[in-house]
Design a protein around this motif. Structure first.
Motif, mmCIF file in Angstrom:
data_model
loop_
_atom_site.group_PDB
_atom_site.id
_atom_site.type_symbol
_atom_site.label_atom_id
_atom_site.label_comp_id
_atom_site.label_asym_id
_atom_site.label_seq_id
_atom_site.Cartn_x
_atom_site.Cartn_y
_atom_site.Cartn_z
ATOM 1 N N ALA A 80 14.754 61.830 2.595
ATOM 2 C CA ALA A 80 15.753 61.286 3.521
ATOM 3 C C ALA A 80 16.117 59.857 3.142
ATOM 4 O O ALA A 80 17.296 59.467 3.193
ATOM 5 N N ALA A 81 15.136 59.069 2.723
ATOM 6 C CA ALA A 81 15.397 57.680 2.326
ATOM 7 C C ALA A 81 16.283 57.619 1.084
ATOM 8 O O ALA A 81 17.143 56.736 0.960
ATOM 9 N N SER A 82 16.099 58.563 0.164
ATOM 10 C CA SER A 82 16.919 58.603 -1.040
ATOM 11 C C SER A 82 18.381 58.877 -0.695
ATOM 12 O O SER A 82 19.297 58.249 -1.247
ATOM 13 N N ILE A 83 18.606 59.782 0.250
ATOM 14 C CA ILE A 83 19.978 60.084 0.665
ATOM 15 C C ILE A 83 20.572 58.895 1.412
ATOM 16 O O ILE A 83 21.743 58.539 1.213
ATOM 17 N N GLU A 84 19.787 58.249 2.250
ATOM 18 C CA GLU A 84 20.281 57.081 2.988
ATOM 19 C C GLU A 84 20.658 55.943 2.042
ATOM 20 O O GLU A 84 21.624 55.212 2.292
ATOM 21 N N ALA A 85 19.918 55.796 0.955
ATOM 22 C CA ALA A 85 20.247 54.755 -0.028
ATOM 23 C C ALA A 85 21.619 55.017 -0.653
ATOM 24 O O ALA A 85 22.404 54.089 -0.889
ATOM 25 N N ALA A 86 21.915 56.290 -0.914
ATOM 26 C CA ALA A 86 23.231 56.632 -1.457
ATOM 27 C C ALA A 86 24.327 56.401 -0.424
ATOM 28 O O ALA A 86 25.450 56.003 -0.767
ATOM 29 N N LEU A 87 24.008 56.629 0.844
ATOM 30 C CA LEU A 87 24.986 56.434 1.910
ATOM 31 C C LEU A 87 25.323 54.967 2.142
ATOM 32 O O LEU A 87 26.388 54.655 2.692
ATOM 33 N N ALA A 88 24.449 54.083 1.715
ATOM 34 C CA ALA A 88 24.661 52.657 1.986
ATOM 35 C C ALA A 88 25.958 52.135 1.372
ATOM 36 O O ALA A 88 26.596 51.224 1.909
ATOM 37 N N GLY A 89 26.362 52.696 0.251
ATOM 38 C CA GLY A 89 27.574 52.224 -0.407
ATOM 39 C C GLY A 89 28.842 52.916 0.050
ATOM 40 O O GLY A 89 29.937 52.572 -0.412
ATOM 41 N N ALA A 90 28.728 53.872 0.982
ATOM 42 C CA ALA A 90 29.889 54.654 1.396
ATOM 43 C C ALA A 90 30.977 53.828 2.082
ATOM 44 O O ALA A 90 32.165 54.019 1.794
ATOM 45 N N PRO A 91 30.643 52.902 2.997
ATOM 46 C CA PRO A 91 31.720 52.149 3.667
ATOM 47 C C PRO A 91 32.593 51.365 2.695
ATOM 48 O O PRO A 91 33.829 51.384 2.815
ATOM 49 N N MET A 92 31.988 50.694 1.722
ATOM 50 C CA MET A 92 32.797 49.932 0.790
ATOM 51 C C MET A 92 33.557 50.849 -0.172
ATOM 52 O O MET A 92 34.686 50.546 -0.577
ATOM 53 N N ALA A 93 32.962 51.985 -0.529
ATOM 54 C CA ALA A 93 33.674 52.937 -1.383
ATOM 55 C C ALA A 93 34.930 53.448 -0.684
ATOM 56 O O ALA A 93 35.985 53.622 -1.311
ATOM 57 N N GLU A 94 34.827 53.679 0.608
ATOM 58 C CA GLU A 94 35.995 54.101 1.373
ATOM 59 C C GLU A 94 37.046 53.001 1.398
ATOM 60 O O GLU A 94 38.253 53.265 1.340
ATOM 61 N N ARG A 95 36.596 51.752 1.448
ATOM 62 C CA ARG A 95 37.529 50.626 1.399
ATOM 63 C C ARG A 95 38.267 50.592 0.055
ATOM 64 O O ARG A 95 39.448 50.284 -0.010
ATOM 65 N N VAL A 96 37.540 50.902 -1.024
ATOM 66 C CA VAL A 96 38.178 50.924 -2.340
ATOM 67 C C VAL A 96 39.237 52.030 -2.384
ATOM 68 O O VAL A 96 40.321 51.854 -2.946
ATOM 69 N N ARG A 97 38.941 53.158 -1.764
ATOM 70 C CA ARG A 97 39.891 54.269 -1.744
ATOM 71 C C ARG A 97 41.131 53.931 -0.937
ATOM 72 O O ARG A 97 42.261 54.184 -1.357
#
Length: 419
Positions: A192-209
């Motif tokens: 679960a921690a590994s998946i959460e680490a990947a999720l941490a960058g999602a908000p800024m990635a959406e901003r880039v999109r």
């Protein structure tokens, strides 16, 4: 069999017509007057003929891509013709006569997904790559089009399935199994921690999109629309001396040193009895509150901008956190643009692009984390195995191993006809 014009609309130097499906090689043979077709993945010049009278249409490069080693996983033909409207129309007419129908939006990519050539995360990245307008968008989309998220999601899913197998072994062979509840909790939480680490960058990635949001606010006649026009380098907003000219939020796309941004021209903030202007002011306040940066031409939070220095005689530039500019003469605008570029680049993380880039991906991974948390908290083997099954199912929906027509339709409708 389907076909589409995969290049830009004619007239153009070259037009590329793409065909896909069983039987397209036979179609190519008919179009070329039964000439010998070129070897796979080798361009050869061939004459294309009308079926009815065998009159030549054009000289074209013909390429064959046998399935399953093609983009769609089916047999694919590309016809590189001269890009005049007449040539393209004539070839399309012959294709229709041979039973090849026009492709729908995204149908080539959808067939690639259905034939196992790509997964849904790659399809989303490909759609982002086709829509990319800035360097940051291009780099992020290209990094994920190669299947980075798919590979990681498959690794997570395999780990979950292994944990589920252990949980079910404990359920079926409770007397013989060496697996304890506590022994599974640690691996589940680490996963679960590994998946959460990947999720941490999602908000800024959406901003880039979608682009960083910069709102221009202030009182009427402060020069907001003039500043927006100056930063956009074109007349996009109406400029008059009348207060209340801007009634709604105007959106302008900018490229800030390779980082996408959306500049918002908002209604002047003042007391008004006009219900239409009141609604514009309400929207202006709401958009400013949600913006990543506010350029404030009045008092308040954000980067304060003093406009009309051509009237006040103040020196241009940025001093003490205040930008002094003239949207009319352009004085100080270079400093403001440089400040905005530096700010935008600071918002985009350096190094490897984010793994999770869309709201759909973030939702399914968050869902998987929730099910893993449930599995770690369970004391009953049956309930633990069920929570693990649900977590694996969320990852299956992420890649498209498990999916619905509604989701597929929403994703592939973003593509153009030729892709």
């Amino acid at each position: 069999m389907i076909f589409a014009l995969s290049s830009g609309l004619p007239p153009a130097g070259v037009a590329v017509l793409r065909l896909s499906g069983p039987g397209v090689f036979a179609v190519a043979r008919q179009l070329t007057g039964k000439q010998r077709l070129p070897p796979a993945r080798t361009a050869r010049l061939r004459t294309l003929y009308r079926l009815q009278d065998h009159q030549p249409i054009d000289r074209a490069l013909v390429l064959l891509f046998p399935g399953p080693a093609s983009f769609t996983g089916e047999d694919v033909v590309e016809l590189h013709t001269h890009g005049s409207p007449a040539v393209v129309a004539a070839v399309q007419q012959e294709l229709l006569a041979l039973g090849v129908r026009p492709a729908e939006a995204g149908e080539f990519t959808r067939r690639a997904f259905q034939n196992g050539r790509i997964d849904l995360t790659q399809a989303e990245a490909l759609a982002d790559l086709l829509a990319a307008e800035t360097e940051a968008q291009r780099a992020q989309a290209l990094a994920n089009a190669g299947g980075r998220l798919r590979q990681q999601a498959e690794a997570w899913r395999e780990a979950i399935l292994a944990l589920r197998a252990e949980a079910e072994a404990d359920l079926d062979f409770a007397d013989e199994s060496d697996v304890t509840v506590a022994a599974l909790v640690g691996p589940i939480r680490r996963l679960a921690a590994s998946i959460e680490a990947a999720l941490a960058g999602a908000p800024m990635a959406e901003r880039v999109r979608s682009g960083l949001v910069i709102a221009v606010t202030g009182p009427p006649n402060a020069g907001k629309s003039s500043l927006v026009n100056a930063l956009a380098a074109r007349d996009v907003a109406i400029v008059t001396a009348l207060p209340g000219t801007t009634r709604d939020v105007l959106e302008v796309h900018l490229d800030l040193g390779g980082v996408p941004a959306m500049l918002l021209d908002t209604a002047g903030l003042r007391e008004s009895a006009d219900p239409v202007e009141q609604e514009g002011i309400r929207r202006a306040r709401a958009r400013a509150a949600a913006a990543d940066l506010v350029l404030n031409l009045g008092e308040g939070e954000g980067l304060r901008v003093v406009n009309k220095i051509d009237e006040t005689g103040e020196a241009p530039g940025i001093r003490g956190g205040v930008a002094y500019v003239s949207a009319l003469t352009g004085a100080g605008l270079d400093s403001l643009r440089a400040h905005l570029v530096a700010w935008a680049r600071a918002q985009v993380p350096r190094g490897e692009p984010a793994l999770v880039t869309t709201a759909r991906q973030a939702h399914l991974l968050t869902e998987a984390v929730g099910f893993l948390a449930e599995a770690a908290a369970q004391t009953e083997s049956l309930l633990r195995a069920e929570s693990l099954r649900l977590a694996a199912a969320s990852l299956g929906r992420l890649t498209g191993a498990i999916g619905s027509e509604d989701v597929l339709g929403a994703i592939f409708s973003r593509f153009c006809i030729g892709k």
